[in-house]
Design an enzyme around this catalytic site. Structure first.
Site, PDB file in Angstrom:
ATOM      1  N   PRO A 235       0.823  -1.203   0.000  1.00  0.00           N
ATOM      2  CA  PRO A 235       0.000   0.000   0.000  1.00  0.00           C
ATOM      3  C   PRO A 235       0.864   1.262   0.000  1.00  0.00           C
ATOM      4  O   PRO A 235       1.918   1.285   0.628  1.00  0.00           O
ATOM      5  CB  PRO A 235      -0.793  -0.097   1.301  1.00  0.00           C
ATOM      6  CG  PRO A 235      -0.676  -1.490   1.746  1.00  0.00           C
ATOM      7  CD  PRO A 235       0.562  -2.052   1.153  1.00  0.00           C
ATOM      8  N   GLY A 236       0.416   2.264  -0.695  1.00  0.00           N
ATOM      9  CA  GLY A 236       1.090   3.555  -0.658  1.00  0.00           C
ATOM     10  C   GLY A 236       2.311   3.660  -1.530  1.00  0.00           C
ATOM     11  O   GLY A 236       3.036   4.657  -1.473  1.00  0.00           O
ATOM     12  N   THR A 237       2.569   2.663  -2.370  1.00  0.00           N
ATOM     13  CA  THR A 237       3.765   2.727  -3.196  1.00  0.00           C
ATOM     14  C   THR A 237       3.516   3.458  -4.510  1.00  0.00           C
ATOM     15  O   THR A 237       4.412   3.548  -5.334  1.00  0.00           O
ATOM     16  CB  THR A 237       4.289   1.313  -3.502  1.00  0.00           C
ATOM     17  OG1 THR A 237       3.193   0.473  -3.831  1.00  0.00           O
ATOM     18  CG2 THR A 237       5.021   0.744  -2.317  1.00  0.00           C
ATOM     19  N   GLY A 238       2.304   3.950  -4.690  1.00  0.00           N
ATOM     20  CA  GLY A 238       2.054   4.782  -5.860  1.00  0.00           C
ATOM     21  C   GLY A 238       1.377   4.075  -7.012  1.00  0.00           C
ATOM     22  O   GLY A 238       1.495   4.502  -8.152  1.00  0.00           O
ATOM     23  N   LYS A 239       0.625   3.017  -6.715  1.00  0.00           N
ATOM     24  CA  LYS A 239      -0.037   2.289  -7.798  1.00  0.00           C
ATOM     25  C   LYS A 239      -1.141   3.139  -8.426  1.00  0.00           C
ATOM     26  O   LYS A 239      -1.217   3.263  -9.646  1.00  0.00           O
ATOM     27  CB  LYS A 239      -0.614   0.972  -7.261  1.00  0.00           C
ATOM     28  CG  LYS A 239       0.456   0.036  -6.718  1.00  0.00           C
ATOM     29  CD  LYS A 239      -0.103  -1.290  -6.271  1.00  0.00           C
ATOM     30  CE  LYS A 239      -0.948  -1.193  -5.017  1.00  0.00           C
ATOM     31  NZ  LYS A 239      -0.210  -0.743  -3.837  1.00  0.00           N
ATOM     32  N   THR A 240      -1.970   3.729  -7.564  1.00  0.00           N
ATOM     33  CA  THR A 240      -3.035   4.591  -8.071  1.00  0.00           C
ATOM     34  C   THR A 240      -2.439   5.767  -8.833  1.00  0.00           C
ATOM     35  O   THR A 240      -2.910   6.144  -9.907  1.00  0.00           O
ATOM     36  CB  THR A 240      -3.880   5.114  -6.897  1.00  0.00           C
ATOM     37  OG1 THR A 240      -4.172   4.031  -6.031  1.00  0.00           O
ATOM     38  CG2 THR A 240      -5.152   5.739  -7.393  1.00  0.00           C
ATOM     39  N   HIS A 456      23.720  -9.394   6.589  1.00  0.00           N
ATOM     40  CA  HIS A 456      23.157 -10.679   6.172  1.00  0.00           C
ATOM     41  C   HIS A 456      23.187 -10.800   4.641  1.00  0.00           C
ATOM     42  O   HIS A 456      23.707 -11.773   4.093  1.00  0.00           O
ATOM     43  CB  HIS A 456      21.725 -10.795   6.701  1.00  0.00           C
ATOM     44  CG  HIS A 456      21.021 -12.061   6.332  1.00  0.00           C
ATOM     45  ND1 HIS A 456      20.837 -13.086   7.224  1.00  0.00           N
ATOM     46  CD2 HIS A 456      20.459 -12.460   5.169  1.00  0.00           C
ATOM     47  CE1 HIS A 456      20.194 -14.067   6.622  1.00  0.00           C
ATOM     48  NE2 HIS A 456      19.951 -13.707   5.360  1.00  0.00           N
ATOM     49  N   GLU A 457      22.668  -9.773   3.984  1.00  0.00           N
ATOM     50  CA  GLU A 457      22.617  -9.834   2.515  1.00  0.00           C
ATOM     51  C   GLU A 457      24.025  -9.765   1.912  1.00  0.00           C
ATOM     52  O   GLU A 457      24.321 -10.446   0.932  1.00  0.00           O
ATOM     53  CB  GLU A 457      21.744  -8.706   1.947  1.00  0.00           C
ATOM     54  CG  GLU A 457      20.284  -8.743   2.398  1.00  0.00           C
ATOM     55  CD  GLU A 457      19.575 -10.050   2.089  1.00  0.00           C
ATOM     56  OE1 GLU A 457      19.978 -10.745   1.135  1.00  0.00           O
ATOM     57  OE2 GLU A 457      18.626 -10.397   2.819  1.00  0.00           O
ATOM     58  N   ASP A 531      16.057 -18.833   4.374  1.00  0.00           N
ATOM     59  CA  ASP A 531      17.299 -19.460   3.912  1.00  0.00           C
ATOM     60  C   ASP A 531      17.384 -20.893   4.414  1.00  0.00           C
ATOM     61  O   ASP A 531      17.686 -21.814   3.661  1.00  0.00           O
ATOM     62  CB  ASP A 531      18.520 -18.705   4.453  1.00  0.00           C
ATOM     63  CG  ASP A 531      18.572 -17.282   3.942  1.00  0.00           C
ATOM     64  OD1 ASP A 531      17.964 -17.014   2.891  1.00  0.00           O
ATOM     65  OD2 ASP A 531      19.224 -16.451   4.596  1.00  0.00           O
TER      66      ASP A 531
HETATM   67  P1  ADP Z   1      -1.287   2.870  -3.679  1.00  0.00           P
HETATM   68  O1  ADP Z   1      -2.330   3.003  -4.723  1.00  0.00           O
HETATM   69  O2  ADP Z   1      -0.101   2.069  -4.128  1.00  0.00           O
HETATM   70  O3  ADP Z   1      -1.765   2.433  -2.347  1.00  0.00           O
HETATM   71  P2  ADP Z   1      -1.165   5.698  -4.028  1.00  0.00           P
HETATM   72  O4  ADP Z   1      -0.879   5.774  -5.470  1.00  0.00           O
HETATM   73  O5  ADP Z   1      -2.556   5.933  -3.606  1.00  0.00           O
HETATM   74  O6  ADP Z   1      -0.673   4.320  -3.442  1.00  0.00           O
HETATM   75  O7  ADP Z   1      -0.176   6.691  -3.294  1.00  0.00           O
HETATM   76  C1  ADP Z   1      -0.629   7.553  -2.287  1.00  0.00           C
HETATM   77  C2  ADP Z   1       0.116   8.849  -2.334  1.00  0.00           C
HETATM   78  O8  ADP Z   1       1.482   8.657  -2.036  1.00  0.00           O
HETATM   79  C3  ADP Z   1       0.109   9.495  -3.694  1.00  0.00           C
HETATM   80  O9  ADP Z   1      -1.021  10.281  -3.875  1.00  0.00           O
HETATM   81  C4  ADP Z   1       1.370  10.339  -3.652  1.00  0.00           C
HETATM   82  O10 ADP Z   1       1.156  11.557  -3.015  1.00  0.00           O
HETATM   83  C5  ADP Z   1       2.299   9.523  -2.784  1.00  0.00           C
HETATM   84  N1  ADP Z   1       3.220   8.720  -3.589  1.00  0.00           N
HETATM   85  C6  ADP Z   1       3.294   7.372  -3.596  1.00  0.00           C
HETATM   86  N2  ADP Z   1       4.255   6.944  -4.424  1.00  0.00           N
HETATM   87  C7  ADP Z   1       4.804   8.040  -4.985  1.00  0.00           C
HETATM   88  C8  ADP Z   1       5.860   8.257  -5.948  1.00  0.00           C
HETATM   89  N3  ADP Z   1       6.525   7.244  -6.499  1.00  0.00           N
HETATM   90  N4  ADP Z   1       6.138   9.531  -6.295  1.00  0.00           N
HETATM   91  C9  ADP Z   1       5.460  10.549  -5.746  1.00  0.00           C
HETATM   92  N5  ADP Z   1       4.473  10.411  -4.845  1.00  0.00           N
HETATM   93  C10 ADP Z   1       4.141   9.177  -4.443  1.00  0.00           C
HETATM   94 ZN    ZN Z   2      19.142 -14.627   3.768  1.00  0.00          ZN
END
Ligand code: ADP
Ligand code: ZN
Length: 640
Positions: A235-240, A456-457, A531
């Site tokens: 979550p929150g990695t910017g998929k949307t 470790h890595e 591992d």
């Molecule tokens: P997801 O859909 O993966 O849960 P979101 O796309 O909704 O995540 O991301 C939420 C917010 O986090 C975005 O509106 C943005 O403000 C910020 N964000 C996440 N990833 C990025 C990124 N790679 N670059 C800039 N902002 C990001």
């Molecule tokens: Zn390992």
């Protein structure tokens, strides 16, 4: 952001109007019904009344509902001063209105007293007994239960259909899709510039952008257009954000909704919503449909679903698949879905022509975090000497959304302190605050943990570098992903025959992680679980399947007819079982000692590598070459 409701055309009744209407009706009827009763007549008292009777002012009375009296005065009396103001305007239709009203206690008493007064004064007053019905009130009272039931019913329907997503009063819209439409021209202003990092993912979606911009270029040659792409990541990695950027780059409308929006309590709602969504999208094509949390509908369909409780979800999923198969290459609608659990999805979703492209969106590494910081620092008034590099190093394991949050929080903290700009300390405070909130849901790594993971890595990397038969390393990362805190990626050779040396070298490399922890910290941790699992499986396979152990010999206990499942009976004796166990642990122990030795001998290089890893979080083959020199065993093919 302005999001347009796309269901303008459908009639809607706001619940507020509805309930307000009912209340209004009540009040109206109440006043009406009592209004034609005698509320606006002048009040008087029984004793005054008998006084008027005795002086001959009263012409007639009406006894209403055995409770109340309406008094009609004679014409001369009406015009006298003491009765001034009691005469109501005369309406021909309504008849003459009374002058006074009052309530008496007991009817019998009242009648007796009236008779007595009449006799005493030798008068005769006309008395009418009237039963006045409160028609409106009665009607209302009999209707009340129905009104209540209907009201409650509508209330429940509304709750169900809006699902708390803010849209009020969607009584008639249950089967309609709840997708938000972001119109290309007005609303989607997000482009790839707003998405920091995620280079790989951006490259992969670029193709979708190209196609949406210029579909004929692809279809002309008979090529099939992708219909769906699956974005996989925490979550929150910017998929949307990425999906929106695709729409923004291609300048097409963007329909956004969550998988859970499809699933309702009513049978058939999900499927009809899917149908409606695709219909809308096709009307606006080329367009992008974005389905967040697709796992809500896309979970693998149960094989032994006895209860049938998930039928609705399955129907929805089937409808989605049908729609995706149904639209031809010229529909120009692309579905992008997001999930953080690609493993639970139904395989049917991943088949060709559906979500056949999977794009991984990982948590950002330092370099990417720096880029994300830059994006979100843009609107802030930051201190001039703010070290973005430093900030990105302070936030391992943070997602893009977390970083956006840090920036916002830092600005708020600075404002609270009445500062003119946002400084380093504000960011550190914000990080602390967010870490406090994150610990439950995200993986937050303490500096010590990060160091342990790095060693470790680095241990895996060092050992595999030094061993001829271990698979060549391509990438080492300490960016957490899924369940793991770090990873070393190898490029496995495609081998048809595996030699024991290769198996042993790989086991040694796999044990390198734990060995490094032992060599550097003289402590081991639970971090080597996967591992150990891998190594143990491999050692067991060597002994019981491939016949590679001297003591057990050229025997396999593998049975291809039942997929190696023994059930309750093992195909070997207790004594053999003991030997197998001994052999397995002997193999593993030997490789562990070997890994320890390699790392002891290369301790300084191991440390150097771990330091680079701590700094960069992701390193590639080049970095390793810089430290270790060229790997002597690497063939030219792999280098190219
Ligand atoms: P997801 O859909 O993966 O849960 P979101 O796309 O909704 O995540 O991301 C939420 C917010 O986090 C975005 O509106 C943005 O403000 C910020 N964000 C996440 N990833 C990025 C990124 N790679 N670059 C800039 N902002 C990001
Ligand atoms: Zn390992």
């Amino acid at each position: 952001m302005i999001n347009k409701k796309n269901n303008k055309k459908n009639p809607k009744i706001s619940p507020y109007w509805f309930y307000g209407g009912i209340i209004f009706l009540f009040i109206l009827l109440q006043t009406f019904s009592s209004g034609i009763a005698s509320n606006d007549l002048n009040q008087t008292t029984p004793s005054k009344f008998f006084e008027y009777v005795s002086i001959g002012d009263v012409e007639k009375i009406e006894i209403i509902n055995k409770r109340e009296v309406k008094v009609y005065l004679t014409e001369e009396a009406s015009s006298q001063d003491i009765h001034k103001g009691t005469t109501k305007p005369y309406f021909p239709l309504a008849g003459r209105s009374a002058n006074y009203r009052f309530e008496f206690g007991d009817l019998q008493n009242f009648e007796n007293r009236l008779k007595k007064t009449e006799e005493e004064n030798n008068l005769s007053i006309e008395v009418n007994y009237v039963t006045e019905q409160n028609i409106w009130g009665d009607l209302l009272l009999s209707m009340l239960p129905f009104v209540l039931i209907i009201g409650i019913w509508i209330f429940i329907m509304r709750k169900m259909s809006s699902g708390g997503s803010g849209g009020g009063g969607q009584i008639f819209n249950i089967g309609k899709s709840k997708a938000k439409l972001f119109d290309a021209t007005a609303d989607v202003k997000i482009t790839f510039k707003d998405v920091a990092g995620l280079e790989g993912a951006k490259e992969e979606v670029q193709e979708i952008v190209d196609f949406l911009k210029n579909p004929t270029k692809y279809t002309k040659l008979g090529g099939k257009i992708p219909k769906g792409a699956l974005l996989v990541g925490s979550p929150g990695t910017g998929k949307t954000l990425l999906a929106k950027a695709v729409a923004g780059e291609a300048k097409v409308p963007f329909f956004s909704l969550s998988g859970s929006d499809f699933v309702e309590m009513f049978v058939g709602v999900g499927a009809s919503r899917v149908r409606d969504l695709f219909k809308q999208a096709k009307e606006k094509s080329p367009a992008i449909i974005f389905i967040d949390e697709i796992d809500a509908i896309g979970r693998a369909r149960g094989k032994s679903n006895m209860t049938g409780g998930n039928d609705e979800r399955e129907n929805t999923l089937n409808q989605l698949l049908t729609e995706m198969d149904g639209f031809g290459t010229n529909t120009n609608v692309i579905v992008i879905a997001a999930t953080n659990r690609a493993d639970v999805l139904d395989k049917a979703l991943m088949r060709a022509g559906r979500f056949d492209r999977q794009i991984f969106v990982d948590l950002p590494d330092v370099r990417e975090r720096k880029a994300i910081f830059k994006v979100h620092l843009r609107p802030l008034k930051k201190a001039t000497n703010l070290d973005i590099e430093f900030l990105s190093k302070q936030t391992p394991g943070f997602s893009g959304a977390d970083i956006a949050n840090v920036c916002n929080e830092a600005a708020l903290i600075a404002a609270r302190k009445n500062k003119k700009s946002v400084g380093k300390q504000d960011f550190l405070d914000a990080v602390d605050r967010i870490v406090g909130g994150l610990e439950k849901k995200n993986k937050i790594i303490t500096p010590e943990e990060k160091k342990a993971v790095a060693f470790h890595e680095a241990g895996h990397a060092t050992v595999s570098w030094m061993l001829e038969h271990a698979a060549p390393l391509v990438k080492v990362t300490i960016v957490p992903r899924g369940q793991s805190l770090g990873a070393a990626w190898y490029l496995p050779e495609e081998r048809l025959i595996v030699r024991p040396e290769q198996m042993l070298d790989e086991m040694c490399a796999a044990l390198g992680g734990r060995a490094a922890e032992k060599v550097i910290f003289d402590k081991i941790s639970t971090g080597a679980l996967s591992d150990l699992e891998k190594v143990t499986k491999q050692a067991r396979a060597m002994v019981t399947i491939y016949g590679l152990s001297d003591k057990v010999g050229n025997i396999t206990y593998y049975d291809s007819s039942n997929g190696n499942e023994y059930g309750f009976t093992k195909p070997y004796s207790e004594k053999t079982a003991e030997t197998i166990d001994e052999e397995i642990s002997a193999i593993i122990e030997k490789q562990y000692q070997r890994a320890l030795k390699i790392l002891e001998d290369n301790k300084s290089k191991l440390t150097e590598l771990a330091d680079v890893l701590l700094d960069k979080e992701v390193i590639f083959k080049d970095n390793l070459e810089k430290i270790f020199g060229k790997r002597p065993f690497d063939k030219e093919v792999i280098n190219s």
